[in-house]
Scaffold this active site. Structure first.
Site, PDB file in Angstrom:
ATOM      1  N   ILE A 162      38.700  43.337  35.800  1.00  0.00           N
ATOM      2  CA  ILE A 162      37.805  42.912  34.721  1.00  0.00           C
ATOM      3  C   ILE A 162      36.357  42.908  35.191  1.00  0.00           C
ATOM      4  CG2 ILE A 162      37.190  40.987  33.207  1.00  0.00           C
ATOM      5  CD1 ILE A 162      40.182  40.218  33.207  1.00  0.00           C
ATOM      6  N   TYR A 195      47.889  28.391  40.156  1.00  0.00           N
ATOM      7  CA  TYR A 195      46.920  29.250  39.472  1.00  0.00           C
ATOM      8  C   TYR A 195      46.441  28.591  38.187  1.00  0.00           C
ATOM      9  CZ  TYR A 195      45.117  33.467  37.132  1.00  0.00           C
ATOM     10  OH  TYR A 195      44.328  34.381  36.468  1.00  0.00           O
ATOM     11  N   ALA A 216      34.198  44.436  41.982  1.00  0.00           N
ATOM     12  CA  ALA A 216      34.654  45.672  42.621  1.00  0.00           C
ATOM     13  C   ALA A 216      35.875  46.274  41.940  1.00  0.00           C
ATOM     14  CB  ALA A 216      34.958  45.425  44.101  1.00  0.00           C
ATOM     15  N   GLY A 243      33.454  39.346  41.717  1.00  0.00           N
ATOM     16  CA  GLY A 243      34.704  40.077  41.527  1.00  0.00           C
ATOM     17  C   GLY A 243      34.472  41.406  40.848  1.00  0.00           C
ATOM     18  N   SER A 255      41.455  31.196  31.925  1.00  0.00           N
ATOM     19  CA  SER A 255      42.645  31.908  31.464  1.00  0.00           C
ATOM     20  C   SER A 255      43.326  31.062  30.402  1.00  0.00           C
ATOM     21  CB  SER A 255      43.607  32.136  32.633  1.00  0.00           C
ATOM     22  OG  SER A 255      44.887  32.548  32.188  1.00  0.00           O
ATOM     23  N   ASP A 258      32.706  36.767  50.355  1.00  0.00           N
ATOM     24  CA  ASP A 258      33.822  35.950  49.896  1.00  0.00           C
ATOM     25  C   ASP A 258      33.260  34.778  49.094  1.00  0.00           C
ATOM     26  OD1 ASP A 258      36.040  34.359  49.553  1.00  0.00           O
ATOM     27  OD2 ASP A 258      36.558  34.247  51.686  1.00  0.00           O
TER      28      ASP A 258
END
Length: 277
Positions: free
Chosen positions: A34, A166, A31, A29, A153, A79
């Site tokens: 965070i 989520y 790109a 992640g 999270s 992916d």
């Protein structure tokens, strides 16, 4: 939003030490959001960085390479939900870097309406990346050991009713990472596993937020909740993640909120569990 069990000791952001110089890191992640900020922090601290992301961000990638011309910056479009693709990506990274010292898994999405995709990316992607990295990191397989930081999270700790799918993926990440942090496994592999749980952070997650919740009738309440959240920047979170990497504490779980790192005391709830073999 501060979950129960936070240890009273907190740590403010500090400048990274030179311990990252010469290290090889992977950031999923990377790109944007965070992940991009973590990549920048690691490069600034002297590490070589491989970024795995399905998204393109050519402008930022050009800037990264221009700012660090003597360091390796590897970009792989992949992916994280694609298990075989991720395995092949780590093989490619290991061939290029020689070894992998650090993995920071950040890749994730928010779209509770697309349950399958959310599960595959958020939880499946963390699992795919972590397990694919182990053969190239473990001392029991010829590696040097290292550390894996998986991003969960605060909603994986404390339920938030507006985002149940989520939140479920984030809770799963915590348990998955803590399972791997078993001391017997560490003695064999030399790999440490840490979980970070940021509070509300200004990223693309908040774009068209109410269009991605599964209970549209809660939209008004959702807006009120989002307005009340104390939000932090992706850059603040990334600096805290480097602080966590420096702590190098196997099995630790941290909340990141307000530019500070809060270590959690994770207490056992299942009293009937037998000792691990």
């Amino acid at each position: 939003m501060k979950p129960q069990g936070i240890h009273p000791t907190t740590t403010s952001i500090s400048q990274p030490k030179m311990s990252f110089r010469g290290k090889n890191a992977v950031v999923t992640g990377g790109a944007g959001g965070i992940g991009l900020q973590v990549s920048k922090q690691l490069l600034a601290a002297g590490a070589a960085v491989a970024i795995i992301d399905l998204q393109d961000n050519l402008e930022e990638f050009v800037k990264l390479r221009a700012a660090h011309p003597t360091q390796s910056v590897m970009i792989v479009k992949m992916d994280v939900a694609n298990k075989k693709g991720v395995e092949a990506t780590y093989e490619e990274i290991a061939k290029t870097f020689g070894n992998i010292d650090i993995v920071v898994n950040v890749a994730g999405i928010f779209n509770d309406k697309d349950v399958q995709r959310t599960l595959l990316v958020n939880l499946g992607g963390i699992i795919n990346s972590t397990l694919s990295a182990l053969p190239y990191m473990g001392k029991d397989n010829g590696g040097k050991g290292g550390i894996v930081v998986n991003m969960s999270s605060v909603v994986g700790l404390d339920p938030m009713f507006i985002i149940p799918v989520y939140g479920a993926t984030k809770a799963g990440i915590i348990n998955f990472t803590r399972c791997l942090a078993n001391e017997k496994y560490y003695q064999r592999s030399g790999i440490k596993f840490v979980t970070v749980c940021p509070g509300a952070t200004m990223t693309d997650m908040f774009t068209n937020f109410t269009e991605k919740i599964i209970f549209p009738e809660t939209s008004d309440e959702t807006y009120r909740i989002l307005d009340r959240l104390n939000k932090q920047s992706a850059a603040d979170v990334s600096r805290c993640i480097l602080n966590v990497l420096e702590k190098d504490k196997n099995g630790a779980v941290y909340v990141i909120e307000g530019k500070r790192v809060f270590p959690l005391e994770m207490k056992a709830q299942w009293t009937g569990k037998e000792q691990a073999l």
